[in-house]
Motif scaffolding. Structure first.
Motif, PDB file in Angstrom:
ATOM      1  N   PRO A  60      -8.652  10.886  -1.698  1.00 34.81           N
ATOM      2  CA  PRO A  60      -9.745  10.783  -2.673  1.00 34.81           C
ATOM      3  C   PRO A  60     -10.965  11.576  -2.211  1.00 34.81           C
ATOM      4  CG  PRO A  60      -9.522   8.742  -1.452  1.00 34.81           C
ATOM      5  CD  PRO A  60      -8.347   9.585  -1.080  1.00 34.81           C
ATOM      6  N   SER A  97       1.920  10.083  -6.053  1.00 30.45           N
ATOM      7  CA  SER A  97       0.882   9.401  -6.839  1.00 30.45           C
ATOM      8  C   SER A  97       0.775   7.949  -6.419  1.00 30.45           C
ATOM      9  CB  SER A  97       1.197   9.477  -8.326  1.00 30.45           C
ATOM     10  OG  SER A  97       1.107  10.789  -8.773  1.00 30.45           O
ATOM     11  N   GLY A  98       1.940   7.319  -6.217  1.00 32.79           N
ATOM     12  CA  GLY A  98       1.971   5.933  -5.749  1.00 32.79           C
ATOM     13  C   GLY A  98       1.308   5.802  -4.391  1.00 32.79           C
ATOM     14  N   LEU A 129      -0.903   7.705  -3.065  1.00 32.82           N
ATOM     15  CA  LEU A 129      -2.338   7.978  -3.188  1.00 32.82           C
ATOM     16  C   LEU A 129      -3.074   6.752  -3.739  1.00 32.82           C
ATOM     17  CD1 LEU A 129      -4.357  10.254  -2.755  1.00 32.82           C
ATOM     18  CD2 LEU A 129      -3.965  10.990  -5.107  1.00 32.82           C
ATOM     19  N   GLU A 130      -2.455   6.146  -4.742  1.00 29.21           N
ATOM     20  CA  GLU A 130      -3.051   4.972  -5.354  1.00 29.21           C
ATOM     21  C   GLU A 130      -3.186   3.847  -4.338  1.00 29.21           C
ATOM     22  OE1 GLU A 130      -1.640   2.725  -9.273  1.00 29.21           O
ATOM     23  OE2 GLU A 130      -1.471   4.910  -9.364  1.00 29.21           O
ATOM     24  N   GLN A 131      -2.113   3.674  -3.564  1.00 30.20           N
ATOM     25  CA  GLN A 131      -2.094   2.630  -2.541  1.00 30.20           C
ATOM     26  C   GLN A 131      -3.163   2.908  -1.473  1.00 30.20           C
ATOM     27  OE1 GLN A 131       1.748   2.315  -0.737  1.00 30.20           O
ATOM     28  NE2 GLN A 131       1.731   0.084  -0.757  1.00 30.20           N
ATOM     29  N   THR A 170      -5.871   4.691  -1.713  1.00 25.98           N
ATOM     30  CA  THR A 170      -7.228   4.571  -2.239  1.00 25.98           C
ATOM     31  C   THR A 170      -7.635   3.113  -2.352  1.00 25.98           C
ATOM     32  OG1 THR A 170      -6.692   6.519  -3.538  1.00 25.98           O
ATOM     33  CG2 THR A 170      -8.745   5.416  -4.060  1.00 25.98           C
ATOM     34  N   ALA A 171      -6.645   2.242  -2.648  1.00 24.17           N
ATOM     35  CA  ALA A 171      -6.940   0.824  -2.818  1.00 24.17           C
ATOM     36  C   ALA A 171      -7.236   0.153  -1.482  1.00 24.17           C
ATOM     37  CB  ALA A 171      -5.769   0.129  -3.517  1.00 24.17           C
TER      38      ALA A 171
END
Ligand SMILES: Nc1ncnc2c1ncn2[C@@H]1O[C@H](COP(=O)(O)OP(=O)(O)OP(=O)(O)O)[C@@H](O)[C@H]1O
Ligand SMILES: [Mg+2]
Lengths: 259, 243
Positions: free
Chosen positions: B36, B234-235, B237-239, B241-242
């Motif tokens: 991010p 994408s998964g 990255l999402e993880q 970032t969270a």
């Protein structure tokens, strides 16, 4: 507003003012040793023009020499300043002392040291002192005002100090140095005339002495003619350096975007 | 091998940019860095290039290699034309002018800037300036290439073309590439491995090898394996970032 208008309007105002001046002086019967009419000044300019011009050339010679010396010494000192903070800390106060000291006050000293038989040397030294400060200030600002990214790049490629100076710092500082040079040129001219006044005696040949002489003899029209020449010299010098500055800018296309 | 061990970096103003970064990059690898905005990707590259010192941990393996760096901004000398800018590293290494000119010109051609040798940065578009910056990094043929979102400002056609050109250069020169990007598709297309970073203070959250054939082309972009990889990234990255 068109190019022509930019020239025409100020000229029109000038002509109008001159006409008013001429009429006022004639109508009020002002003695010509107080304020001569423009026509008398024009006559003086034609009559004394050649001799005044020779004096102006003497003054300009010294101005240009002093200006060149200011540029070289100011730039070298700025380079020295920007090598090491300690050098700058040690020397800057002394440079400021030099800047704030009125040259009329140190003129007698300088004349005694270098100008006993050569007043022009004293004038040269004094005008150089006046002219060098804007170069020093602008150049040391410009030499530091380097893009940090480019500075990193030079570090990455292990540039030595000379490469950094000549390929990065000096090119980056050039616009600031030129802006300083323009101020410095004007100051060098003023400095030369003031120094001629304060250092000059009978053997001085510059324009300042013609002005002093005219004043003493109440030849006020001649005095005005000399002032006129001085003003034209100043404007010419300023235009010349403004042109150099503009040329350098256009070479870099800095104003292609910023206008 | 480039190796980072538990690296932390706190800026002088107290911003903790990186904390606990460990990463190994094998010689000849093409590693994409995904993360991010503001997570410390640029900082990580600067650290590897030696432009920043870690507050903790160690960075090894890049000290004695030649490094090429494309910053996130073009960072060109505004007073010098494209060729002179591209030649910078060669000039600083005292390479003879003729040879340096030839190599800088080749590098400009490689990034699609034939005919713009004498253009000043102000006369180039943003994307073209970025490509001059890329040419400048490529010209000295470095062993390690650090690229900070080099293609973010380009249109898709040019970006795809430069993606392919970059992979060709990488395969020919067998250099190591570290490539920062925001795009999961770009990272999947280019890299042999993708490392995903957490939000600030950044560290490596996960790494994934790219199991696509070595030769990649337009066809790759429509392959199911490529799409699956992009989805997995994408998964990741999402993880990350969270966290
Ligand atoms: N020179 C600096 N001084 C202080 N703080 C900085 C400096 N450079 C970056 N930072 C801070 O460090 C953090 C990481 O910055 P960095 O530029 O590495 O992020 P990034 O991952 O490259 O972001 P982006 O994707 O937006 O480019 C940010 O919060 C930023 O504010
Ligand atoms: Mg960044």
């Amino acid at each position: 507003m068109s190019r022509v208008e930019i020239i025409v309007w100020p000229c029109l105002v000038g002509v109008l003012l001159l006409a008013l001046w001429e009429i006022a002086v004639r109508m009020l019967d002002v003695p010509s040793f107080v304020l001569p009419p423009p026509s008398a000044i024009a006559v003086a300019l034609v009559k004394d023009g050649p001799s005044l011009l020779l004096s102006l050339i003497e003054t300009l010679k010294l101005t240009i020499a002093a200006f060149a010396a200011s540029c070289v010494s100011g730039l070298l000192l700025a380079i020295l300043f920007t090598r090491d903070r300690r050098i700058e800390a040690a020397l800057r106060p002394w440079a400021v002392v030099l800047q704030v000291t009125p040259i009329v006050a140190i003129a007698p000293m300088v004349v005694i040291w270098v100008g006993i038989d050569h007043v022009e040397r004293a004038v040269f030294v004094l005008a150089t002192i006046v002219g060098f400060f804007p170069i020093l200030a602008n150049a040391s600002f410009g030499l530091r005002d380097v893009d940090p990214g480019l500075s990193d790049l030079f570090r990455l490629y292990r540039a030595n100090r000379w490469q950094r100076l000549f390929r990065l710092e000096l090119p980056a500082a050039l616009p600031a140095i030129l802006a300083g040079a323009r101020i410095s040129a004007g100051l060098a001219l003023i400095g030369t005339v003031v120094a001629e006044f304060s250092a000059g005696s009978g053997e001085a040949t510059g324009l300042a002495w013609r002005i002093a002489e005219s004043g003493a003899r109440l030849e006020i029209a001649r005095l005005f003619a000399a002032l006129l020449l001085l003003a034209f010299a100043g404007i010419g010098l300023n235009f010349l350096l403004a042109w150099v500055e503009k040329y350098v800018r256009s070479q870099r296309h800095l104003d292609a975007r910023s206008g | 091998m480039l190796s980072l061990r538990d690296v932390a970096l706190t800026y002088r103003n107290g911003v903790r940019a990186l904390d606990g970064v460990s990463l190994d990059v094998a010689d000849g690898a093409f590693v994409a860095l995904l993360g991010p905005s503001g997570c410390g990707k640029s900082t990580l590259l600067r650290l590897i290039a030696g432009l920043e010192k870690p507050s903790r941990g160690s960075v090894s393996g890049a000290e004695n290699t030649s490094v090429g760096f494309v910053f996130q901004d073009p960072t060109l000398m505004p007073w010098a034309d494209a060729l002179t800018n591209a030649r910078l590293a060669l000039d600083l290494a005292h390479m003879p002018r003729l040879e340096a000119d030839a190599r800088a010109r080749d590098a400009l051609h490689a990034v699609g800037l034939r005919g713009f040798e004498t253009a000043l940065p102000a006369e180039l578009s943003g994307g073209m300036r970025m490509r001059v910056s890329l040419a400048r990094a490529l010209a000295p043929e470095p062993r390690l290439l650090l690229l900070d979102e080099p293609f973010a400002a380009l249109d898709e056609i040019t970006r795809f073309k430069l993606n392919d050109d970059l992979r060709t250069i990488w395969m020919q020169r067998k250099c190591t590439v570290l490539f920062v990007t925001h795009s999961v598709f770009e990272s999947a297309y280019l890299a042999t491995r993708v490392a995903v970073m957490t939000a600030r203070p950044g560290r490596i959250a996960s790494q994934r090898d790219v199991d696509l054939p070595a030769s990649r082309s337009v066809a790759t972009r429509t392959e199911p394996a490529y799409a699956a990889l992009a989805r997995a990234l994408s998964g990741d990255l999402e993880q990350a970032t969270a966290q």
